[in-house]
Motif scaffolding. Structure first.
Motif, PDB file in Angstrom:
ATOM      1  N   LEU A 102       0.738  -1.246  -0.133  1.00  0.00           N
ATOM      2  CA  LEU A 102       0.004   0.123  -0.154  1.00  0.00           C
ATOM      3  C   LEU A 102       0.746   1.177  -0.065  1.00  0.00           C
ATOM      4  N   LYS A 103       0.503   2.341  -0.537  1.00  0.00           N
ATOM      5  CA  LYS A 103       1.135   3.678  -0.471  1.00  0.00           C
ATOM      6  C   LYS A 103       0.190   4.768   0.398  1.00  0.00           C
ATOM      7  N   ILE A 104       0.559   5.380   1.332  1.00  0.00           N
ATOM      8  CA  ILE A 104      -0.224   6.469   1.895  1.00  0.00           C
ATOM      9  C   ILE A 104       0.609   7.853   1.488  1.00  0.00           C
ATOM     10  N   THR A 105      -0.092   8.864   0.788  1.00  0.00           N
ATOM     11  CA  THR A 105       0.228  10.216   0.824  1.00  0.00           C
ATOM     12  C   THR A 105      -0.330  11.057   1.489  1.00  0.00           C
ATOM     13  N   ALA A 106       0.391  11.764   2.585  1.00  0.00           N
ATOM     14  CA  ALA A 106      -0.208  12.831   3.611  1.00  0.00           C
ATOM     15  C   ALA A 106       0.153  14.111   3.252  1.00  0.00           C
ATOM     16  N   SER A 107      -0.769  15.020   3.446  1.00  0.00           N
ATOM     17  CA  SER A 107      -0.760  16.352   2.641  1.00  0.00           C
ATOM     18  C   SER A 107      -1.370  17.406   3.370  1.00  0.00           C
ATOM     19  N   ILE A 108      -0.865  18.649   3.348  1.00  0.00           N
ATOM     20  CA  ILE A 108      -1.619  19.782   4.313  1.00  0.00           C
ATOM     21  C   ILE A 108      -2.272  20.413   3.469  1.00  0.00           C
ATOM     22  N   THR A 109      -3.385  20.985   3.719  1.00  0.00           N
ATOM     23  CA  THR A 109      -4.416  21.973   3.044  1.00  0.00           C
ATOM     24  C   THR A 109      -3.850  23.155   3.397  1.00  0.00           C
ATOM     25  N   ARG A 110      -3.191  24.238   2.621  1.00  0.00           N
ATOM     26  CA  ARG A 110      -2.795  25.627   2.858  1.00  0.00           C
ATOM     27  C   ARG A 110      -3.674  26.548   2.356  1.00  0.00           C
ATOM     28  N   PRO A 111      -3.839  27.635   3.055  1.00  0.00           N
ATOM     29  CA  PRO A 111      -4.951  28.778   2.673  1.00  0.00           C
ATOM     30  C   PRO A 111      -4.477  29.293   1.385  1.00  0.00           C
ATOM     31  N   GLN A 112      -5.577  29.810   0.441  1.00  0.00           N
ATOM     32  CA  GLN A 112      -4.966  30.558  -0.562  1.00  0.00           C
ATOM     33  C   GLN A 112      -4.692  31.755  -0.477  1.00  0.00           C
ATOM     34  N   SER A 113      -3.772  32.585  -0.631  1.00  0.00           N
ATOM     35  CA  SER A 113      -3.313  34.098  -0.557  1.00  0.00           C
ATOM     36  C   SER A 113      -4.117  34.731  -1.772  1.00  0.00           C
ATOM     37  N   SER A 114      -4.958  35.895  -1.273  1.00  0.00           N
ATOM     38  CA  SER A 114      -5.956  36.596  -2.306  1.00  0.00           C
ATOM     39  C   SER A 114      -4.853  37.402  -3.233  1.00  0.00           C
ATOM     40  N   GLU A 115      -3.665  37.423  -2.543  1.00  0.00           N
ATOM     41  CA  GLU A 115      -2.561  38.363  -3.484  1.00  0.00           C
ATOM     42  C   GLU A 115      -2.090  37.654  -4.676  1.00  0.00           C
ATOM     43  N   SER A 116      -2.310  36.281  -4.566  1.00  0.00           N
ATOM     44  CA  SER A 116      -1.541  35.438  -5.367  1.00  0.00           C
ATOM     45  C   SER A 116      -2.710  35.126  -6.487  1.00  0.00           C
ATOM     46  N   SER A 117      -4.056  35.017  -5.852  1.00  0.00           N
ATOM     47  CA  SER A 117      -5.307  34.717  -6.613  1.00  0.00           C
ATOM     48  C   SER A 117      -5.656  35.776  -7.541  1.00  0.00           C
ATOM     49  N   GLN A 118      -5.321  37.147  -7.040  1.00  0.00           N
ATOM     50  CA  GLN A 118      -5.741  38.192  -7.897  1.00  0.00           C
ATOM     51  C   GLN A 118      -4.719  38.859  -8.688  1.00  0.00           C
ATOM     52  N   SER A 119      -3.497  38.072  -9.033  1.00  0.00           N
ATOM     53  CA  SER A 119      -2.539  38.816  -9.960  1.00  0.00           C
ATOM     54  C   SER A 119      -2.866  38.583 -11.071  1.00  0.00           C
ATOM     55  N   PRO A 120      -2.817  39.926 -11.975  1.00  0.00           N
ATOM     56  CA  PRO A 120      -3.017  39.882 -13.275  1.00  0.00           C
ATOM     57  C   PRO A 120      -2.154  38.987 -14.112  1.00  0.00           C
ATOM     58  N   GLU A 121      -2.609  38.431 -15.157  1.00  0.00           N
ATOM     59  CA  GLU A 121      -1.576  37.514 -16.034  1.00  0.00           C
ATOM     60  C   GLU A 121      -0.752  38.407 -16.914  1.00  0.00           C
ATOM     61  N   PRO A 122       0.470  37.944 -17.140  1.00  0.00           N
ATOM     62  CA  PRO A 122       1.484  38.838 -17.719  1.00  0.00           C
ATOM     63  C   PRO A 122       1.053  38.802 -19.121  1.00  0.00           C
TER      64      PRO A 122
END
Length: 262
Positions: A102-122
């Motif tokens: 078997l394989k078990i992958t553990a991960s952390i749910t990290r909060p989204q930054s509004s700064e990164s989510s609203q960055s304009p596309e280049p």
């Protein structure tokens, strides 16, 4: 005196307790530290099994997921970790795995930054398409994103004073002959004929409140609560209390239950 608590069409070398042990190791491997110095534990767990093992555990998968979630929460609490979201365990299948692997992958749910989510596309001109991408520094692997403008939900902090119970107790279970599993940790699990009991025994020889499982001194015990016809373990009537071991058969009236633990 014994019974098969899971009806299997094929044999499998994988036991639920082995999944629990590997899940706890995955927590240790995924622990991170945020910018405030808090130790953050994982909250998402992807359990990947072979096709045979997934098929074998299919009838008990929902109960097993509940037990693994309880084990993860208990271990995170005992280790003094924080988590940023509710614990979630999912199962999947990998045809390349053999039975028992078997394989078990553990991960952390990290909060989204509004700064990164609203960055304009280049813009896609020659200078911006090559220069910024080539010179951009890598994002630190262990540093949380900066706080969002809209405050993220408070982390789920499990700092309440734990009872003296190891994480392994959370993945023990009382298993009925038909395969139904009742997880048992450091809280008392009552059983008897009354419908108020978590483990209801539809047996005329059972008392309304017949017995209970307690966690004392690092071990689960079955305790007879003054029943009329007594409580038996492995065919022998107990006087009052009996320390349980993996595979013990508890008999109440004509009903058999199996204690499953590490």
């Amino acid at each position: 005196m014994s019974f098969r608590f899971v009806r299997r069409r094929k044999s499998s070398a994988l036991r639920p307790i082995e999944i629990g042990r590997k899940l706890l190791k995955a927590i240790d491997d995924a622990v991170d530290t945020d910018t405030e110095g808090r130790r953050i534990g994982p909250d998402k767990f992807a359990v990947t099994l072979s096709e045979l093992d997934r098929e074998t555990l299919a009838n008990d998968e929902k109960a097993l997921i509940n037990e693994l979630s309880a084990a993860a929460i208990a271990y995170i609490r005992d280790e003094g970790l924080d988590i940023l979201a509710a614990v979630d365990v999912i199962f999947s299948t990998d045809a390349s795995l053999d039975s028992g692997q078997l394989k078990i992958t553990a991960s952390i749910t990290r909060p989204q930054s509004s700064e990164s989510s609203q960055s304009p596309e280049p813009s896609l001109n020659a200078s911006s398409a090559i220069g910024p991408i080539a010179d951009a520094p890598p994002r630190p692997a262990v540093e949380l994103p900066p706080p969002a403008v809209t405050p993220a939900p408070e982390p789920v902090i499990i700092h309440d004073e734990p009872k003296p119970s190891p994480a392994s107790a959370a993945i023990a279970a009382i298993v009925e002959k038909g395969g139904t599993r009742h997880p048992v940790g450091d809280t008392r699990l009552k059983m008897g004929r009354s419908t108020d009991n978590p483990v209801q025994i539809a047996d005329e020889q059972a008392s309304r409140l017949h017995a209970e499982v307690r966690y004392e001194n690092g071990q689960h015990h079955i305790v007879d609560l003054g029943s009329t016809n007594g409580t038996f373990v492995n065919g022998i009537q107990i006087e009052k209390t009996y320390a349980l071991s993996h595979g013990d058969i508890i008999t109440i009236g004509a009903t058999e239950l199996r204690y499953e633990s590490s």
